[in-house]
Design an enzyme around this catalytic site. Structure first.
Site, PDB file in Angstrom:
ATOM      1  N   LYS A  96       0.716  -1.066  -0.206  1.00  0.00           N
ATOM      2  CA  LYS A  96      -0.085  -0.125   0.193  1.00  0.00           C
ATOM      3  C   LYS A  96       0.919   1.236  -0.086  1.00  0.00           C
ATOM      4  O   LYS A  96       0.548   2.080  -0.478  1.00  0.00           O
ATOM      5  CB  LYS A  96      -1.089  -0.072   1.130  1.00  0.00           C
ATOM      6  CG  LYS A  96      -1.547  -1.104   1.561  1.00  0.00           C
ATOM      7  CD  LYS A  96      -2.542  -0.800   2.655  1.00  0.00           C
ATOM      8  CE  LYS A  96      -2.031  -0.748   3.296  1.00  0.00           C
ATOM      9  NZ  LYS A  96      -1.217  -2.251   4.719  1.00  0.00           N
ATOM     10  N   ARG A 124     -10.215   0.923   8.503  1.00  0.00           N
ATOM     11  CA  ARG A 124      -9.423  -0.685   9.110  1.00  0.00           C
ATOM     12  C   ARG A 124     -10.465  -1.566   9.617  1.00  0.00           C
ATOM     13  O   ARG A 124     -10.439  -2.797  10.002  1.00  0.00           O
ATOM     14  CB  ARG A 124      -8.114  -0.634  10.477  1.00  0.00           C
ATOM     15  CG  ARG A 124      -6.914  -0.765   9.100  1.00  0.00           C
ATOM     16  CD  ARG A 124      -5.980  -0.770  10.406  1.00  0.00           C
ATOM     17  NE  ARG A 124      -4.457  -1.860  10.004  1.00  0.00           N
ATOM     18  CZ  ARG A 124      -3.456  -1.240   9.521  1.00  0.00           C
ATOM     19  NH1 ARG A 124      -3.251  -0.368   9.114  1.00  0.00           N
ATOM     20  NH2 ARG A 124      -1.837  -2.288   9.229  1.00  0.00           N
ATOM     21  N   ARG A 136      11.664  -6.881   5.121  1.00  0.00           N
ATOM     22  CA  ARG A 136      11.454  -5.527   5.385  1.00  0.00           C
ATOM     23  C   ARG A 136      11.907  -4.562   6.251  1.00  0.00           C
ATOM     24  O   ARG A 136      12.515  -4.487   7.795  1.00  0.00           O
ATOM     25  CB  ARG A 136       9.884  -5.095   6.158  1.00  0.00           C
ATOM     26  CG  ARG A 136       9.504  -3.510   5.131  1.00  0.00           C
ATOM     27  CD  ARG A 136       8.347  -3.562   4.996  1.00  0.00           C
ATOM     28  NE  ARG A 136       7.360  -3.241   6.365  1.00  0.00           N
ATOM     29  CZ  ARG A 136       5.845  -2.988   5.920  1.00  0.00           C
ATOM     30  NH1 ARG A 136       5.163  -2.645   4.218  1.00  0.00           N
ATOM     31  NH2 ARG A 136       5.093  -3.115   6.757  1.00  0.00           N
ATOM     32  N   ARG A 191      10.863  -2.559  12.482  1.00  0.00           N
ATOM     33  CA  ARG A 191       9.901  -1.810  13.059  1.00  0.00           C
ATOM     34  C   ARG A 191       9.910  -2.433  14.108  1.00  0.00           C
ATOM     35  O   ARG A 191       9.954  -4.325  14.565  1.00  0.00           O
ATOM     36  CB  ARG A 191       8.531  -1.598  11.758  1.00  0.00           C
ATOM     37  CG  ARG A 191       8.482  -0.727  11.520  1.00  0.00           C
ATOM     38  CD  ARG A 191       7.693  -0.497  10.716  1.00  0.00           C
ATOM     39  NE  ARG A 191       6.108  -1.159  11.225  1.00  0.00           N
ATOM     40  CZ  ARG A 191       5.012  -1.796  10.508  1.00  0.00           C
ATOM     41  NH1 ARG A 191       5.323  -0.418   9.308  1.00  0.00           N
ATOM     42  NH2 ARG A 191       3.449  -1.239  10.895  1.00  0.00           N
ATOM     43  N   ARG A 246      -1.162  -9.524  12.532  1.00  0.00           N
ATOM     44  CA  ARG A 246      -0.730  -8.006  11.952  1.00  0.00           C
ATOM     45  C   ARG A 246      -1.900  -8.824  11.232  1.00  0.00           C
ATOM     46  O   ARG A 246      -2.697  -8.234  11.002  1.00  0.00           O
ATOM     47  CB  ARG A 246      -0.297  -7.545  11.677  1.00  0.00           C
ATOM     48  CG  ARG A 246       0.180  -6.092  13.005  1.00  0.00           C
ATOM     49  CD  ARG A 246       2.057  -5.860  11.915  1.00  0.00           C
ATOM     50  NE  ARG A 246       1.994  -5.135  11.491  1.00  0.00           N
ATOM     51  CZ  ARG A 246       3.073  -4.638  10.331  1.00  0.00           C
ATOM     52  NH1 ARG A 246       4.374  -5.572  11.261  1.00  0.00           N
ATOM     53  NH2 ARG A 246       3.415  -4.620   9.561  1.00  0.00           N
TER      54      ARG A 246
END
Ligand code: ADP
Ligand code: ZN
Length: 212
Positions: A13, A88, A127, A160, A171
């Site tokens: 996204k 969300r 990531r 993160r 998640r």
């Protein structure tokens, strides 16, 4: 353009939003980025959001609507906005609908980016994110030139806190349970396009085709 980007964590996204901002000056609005900045700055909002974020759970709808109610009224939204990570939940989608109606605005479309689960898992574990500007890297496919330093701003590029295996798995569960139903919500409204795509360029092409 005014659109919502739906898709699981790691679906791309943010990457798609950044490419779209270059097309027409629309602004990317990422609730995740706003919340991470608040946590880093130690504001009251940050304190309220921190624990849920670290665990990969959702922050409360009230907190999110408070942020977005203000954010969408800022001047830079006049050229359009790309909502990345918001709404969300169904209550957030309902509240956004009311908010936009009050502002006399309409979305161009809602884009659901669908990526296979294996690809998502691989992406999220590899990531890395710049702490300062939010630029996204990948240790395998898109590493920084200098280890741990952002190419764009020189900030620290880190994994993160919610990118541990446990938080990632949570998640994805939260996404399936709370956010995936939004596709049906927007399909009923007639504004949904679904794109099966692991390449951001393919998503951009589908959006361009729809905008005509
Ligand atoms: P992701 O890569 O999972 O899409 P984001 O950067 O969008 O991550 O969000 C990070 C975290 O911030 C989420 O796991 C959640 O705790 C919180 N968050 C972001 N946007 C929302 C939202 N619209 N509603 C509730 N919580 C949110
Ligand atoms: Zn940076």
């Amino acid at each position: 353009m005014k659109l919502i980007l739906l898709g699981a964590p790691g679906a791309g996204k943010g990457t798609v939003a950044k490419l779209l901002t270059k097309m027409d000056g629309s602004v990317q609005i990422s609730t995740g980025d706003i919340l991470r900045a608040a946590v880093a700055a130690g504001t009251e909002l940050g304190k309220q959001a921190q624990a849920a974020m670290k665990a990969g759970d959702l922050v409360s709808d009230d907190l999110i609507m408070g942020i977005m109610g203000e954010r969408l009224k800022e001047d830079d939204c006049k050229k359009g906005y790309l909502l990345d990570g918001f709404p969300r939940t169904i209550p957030q989608a309902e509240a956004l609908k009311t908010l936009l109606a009050d502002m006399g605005e309409e979305l161009d479309m809602v884009v659901d980016i669908q990526v296979p689960k294996e690809v998502i898992l691989d992406r999220l574990t590899t990531r890395r994110t710049c702490e300062d500007c939010g630029e996204i890297y990948n240790v395998k496919s898109n590493p920084t030139k200098e280890e741990g330093k952002c190419d764009k701003c020189g900030g620290n590029v880190v994994q993160r806190e919610d990118e541990t295996e446990e938080a990632i798995s949570n998640r994805l569960d939260v996404y399936n349970e709370m956010t995936a139903p939004l596709a049906g919500f927007y399909e009923k409204e007639g504004s949904l396009i679904s794109v099966d795509a692991t390449s951001s360029d393919a998503v951009i092409d589908a959006i361009k085709a729809k905008l005509g």
